[in-house]
Design a protein around this motif. Structure first.
Motif, short mmCIF file in Angstrom:
data_model
loop_
_atom_site.label_atom_id
_atom_site.label_comp_id
_atom_site.label_asym_id
_atom_site.label_seq_id
_atom_site.Cartn_x
_atom_site.Cartn_y
_atom_site.Cartn_z
N PRO A 76 33.29 50.07 39.01
CA PRO A 76 32.02 49.34 38.92
C PRO A 76 31.30 49.32 40.27
N ASP A 77 29.98 49.21 40.21
CA ASP A 77 29.20 49.09 41.44
C ASP A 77 29.45 47.75 42.12
N ALA A 78 29.68 46.72 41.33
CA ALA A 78 29.93 45.39 41.90
C ALA A 78 30.80 44.60 40.93
N LEU A 79 31.60 43.70 41.48
CA LEU A 79 32.48 42.86 40.67
C LEU A 79 31.99 41.42 40.78
N TYR A 80 31.55 40.86 39.66
CA TYR A 80 31.05 39.49 39.64
C TYR A 80 32.08 38.58 38.96
N LEU A 81 32.32 37.44 39.57
CA LEU A 81 33.24 36.46 39.01
C LEU A 81 32.47 35.15 38.83
N GLY A 134 34.92 40.78 45.19
CA GLY A 134 34.16 40.12 44.14
C GLY A 134 33.06 39.23 44.67
N ILE A 135 32.10 38.95 43.84
CA ILE A 135 30.98 38.06 44.17
C ILE A 135 31.04 36.88 43.21
N TRP A 136 31.28 35.71 43.77
CA TRP A 136 31.40 34.51 42.94
C TRP A 136 30.03 33.93 42.66
#
Length: 301
Positions: free
Chosen positions: A26-31, A67-69
Motif C-alpha cells: 500500500p502507498d500508506a497504512l492508516y489506523l 502507520g498513520i493514526w
C-alpha cells in the motif's frame, strides 16, 4: 479500525504485515481509533506515561511505525457494531462488512483528527514528575511512637492511660480512675490534635494568624476552621451542612491526614467492626465524625 478505551486498546496486526510480506504494497497504512485519549497517548513518547500505559504505547508504536493514526467517530466505527452486540439481521444491514462510507471518498474528506481536543485532566496515566529535596526535619517523639502503632484500640487506650497518669502526677487524681468512654474520646481528640499539628501545621498556623488556610493548601476547598475541644484547638471541616439537621460531628467532621499510619489503623478497625463493608459505605461511616484527606484512595489501598 479498532475499538479503544482508556485502559485497553484492541487492534489486529498480523506478523505478515509487520514483516511486509504483502503481494501488494500500500502507498500508506492508516489506523483508526475512536478514543481521543488513546490517540493522545500514541502521539507522545512512552516515557510520558505510567508504566502500564507506557509498555503498551511502546508496543503499539513499534508495531505501527509506518502507520498513520487517525480518529474515527464512534458512530462510524464498525468495531462497535460487534463489541456492543448485534443480531445477525442487524449485522447484515450494518456497515460491518463494507466499513464506513467515508473510506470511499478522498483522504481530504475523511473525519479530521481532533488534535489537543482532550482536556489535560482527562488524559490520565501521565507519569508524575518527582523532585528530591534534602531537608532537616525536627522529630516529634510522640508522633513517631503513634505512627509506629498498628492497633487502633490499644493505642487509644494507651493514650487515655497516659492522660490519667499525667493528671495523677499533677495532683488532679489521688489514684488512677478506670477508663470511661469520655476518657477514651478525649484521648482520640488529643491524638487528632497532634496529627493535625504535625501534618497540617501550615494550615493550623495560617488559621490562627489570618483566619484562612493558604491558597495552595490541599484542604483549601474544605472550609476548615478551628474549634476548642477537651482543651485543645482542633481543625474541623466546614461547608453547606452547617444548617442541616445532623449531629454536629457529622456536619463538621474532624480533619485527619490520609497518609498517617494511625489513621490507616483506624480505617482497618472501622472496616472490620462493620463486617468489611464496601468503599462508599465505609467512607460514609467514617465521615460521621472524621474527614480523612484522600479517603477513597486510602480505603482502596
Amino acid at each position: 479500525m479498532c475499538n479503544s478505551s482508556k485502559g485497553n486498546t484492541h487492534f489486529l496486526l498480523t506478523r505478515s504485515r509487520r514483516d511486509q510480506n504483502f503481494r501488494i504494497q500500500p502507498d500508506a497504512l492508516y489506523l483508526w481509533s475512536d478514543s481521543e485519549i488513546v490517540l493522545e497517548w500514541l502521539r507522545a513518547h512512552p516515557s510520558t506515561w505510567t508504566t502500564f500505559v507506557a509498555n503498551r504505547v511502546a508496543l503499539i508504536q513499534d508495531a505501527t511505525k509506518s502507520g498513520i493514526w487517525r480518529h474515527v467517530p464512534c458512530r462510524q466505527n464498525p468495531a462497535d457494531v460487534i463489541s456492543r452486540g448485534a443480531y445477525v439481521d442487524e449485522l447484515l444491514t450494518s456497515f460491518w462488512f463494507a466499513g464506513p462510507a467515508f473510506l470511499l471518498k478522498p483522504c481530504d474528506q475523511w473525519p479530521a483528527n481532533k488534535l489537543c481536543s482532550v482536556p489535560e485532566e482527562d488524559v490520565e496515566e501521565r507519569r508524575k514528575q518527582t523532585t528530591t529535596l534534602a531537608a532537616e526535619v525536627k522529630k516529634n517523639s510522640f508522633i513517631e511512637w503513634l505512627e509506629g502503632r498498628s492497633d487502633y484500640v490499644r493505642t487509644q487506650k494507651r493514650v487515655a492511660h497516659f492522660l490519667c497518669i499525667f493528671r495523677r502526677i499533677k495532683g488532679r487524681h489521688d489514684k488512677l480512675p478506670p477508663l470511661t468512654t469520655t476518657m477514651l474520646d478525649e484521648a482520640l481528640i488529643r491524638i487528632a490534635f497532634c496529627l493535625q499539628k504535625h501534618y497540617f501545621n501550615n494550615e493550623y498556623n495560617a488559621l490562627k494568624r489570618d483566619g484562612v488556610v493558604p491558597s495552595t493548601s490541599k484542604v483549601k476547598c474544605l472550609s476548615v476552621f478551628i474549634e476548642s475541644c477537651y482543651g485543645v484547638d482542633i481543625l474541623r471541616v466546614g461547608g453547606r451542612l452547617k444548617n442541616a439537621k445532623l449531629p454536629y460531628d457529622e456536619k463538621h467532621p474532624i480533619l485527619l491526614p490520609g497518609e498517617s499510619n494511625f489513621v490507616r489503623s483506624y480505617i482497618r478497625y472501622v472496616h472490620e467492626k462493620h463486617m468489611h463493608v464496601g468503599t462508599q459505605a465505609l467512607m460514609a461511616i467514617m465521615r460521621q465524625r472524621f474527614w480523612i484527606v484522600n479517603a477513597r484512595k486510602v480505603v482502596r489501598s
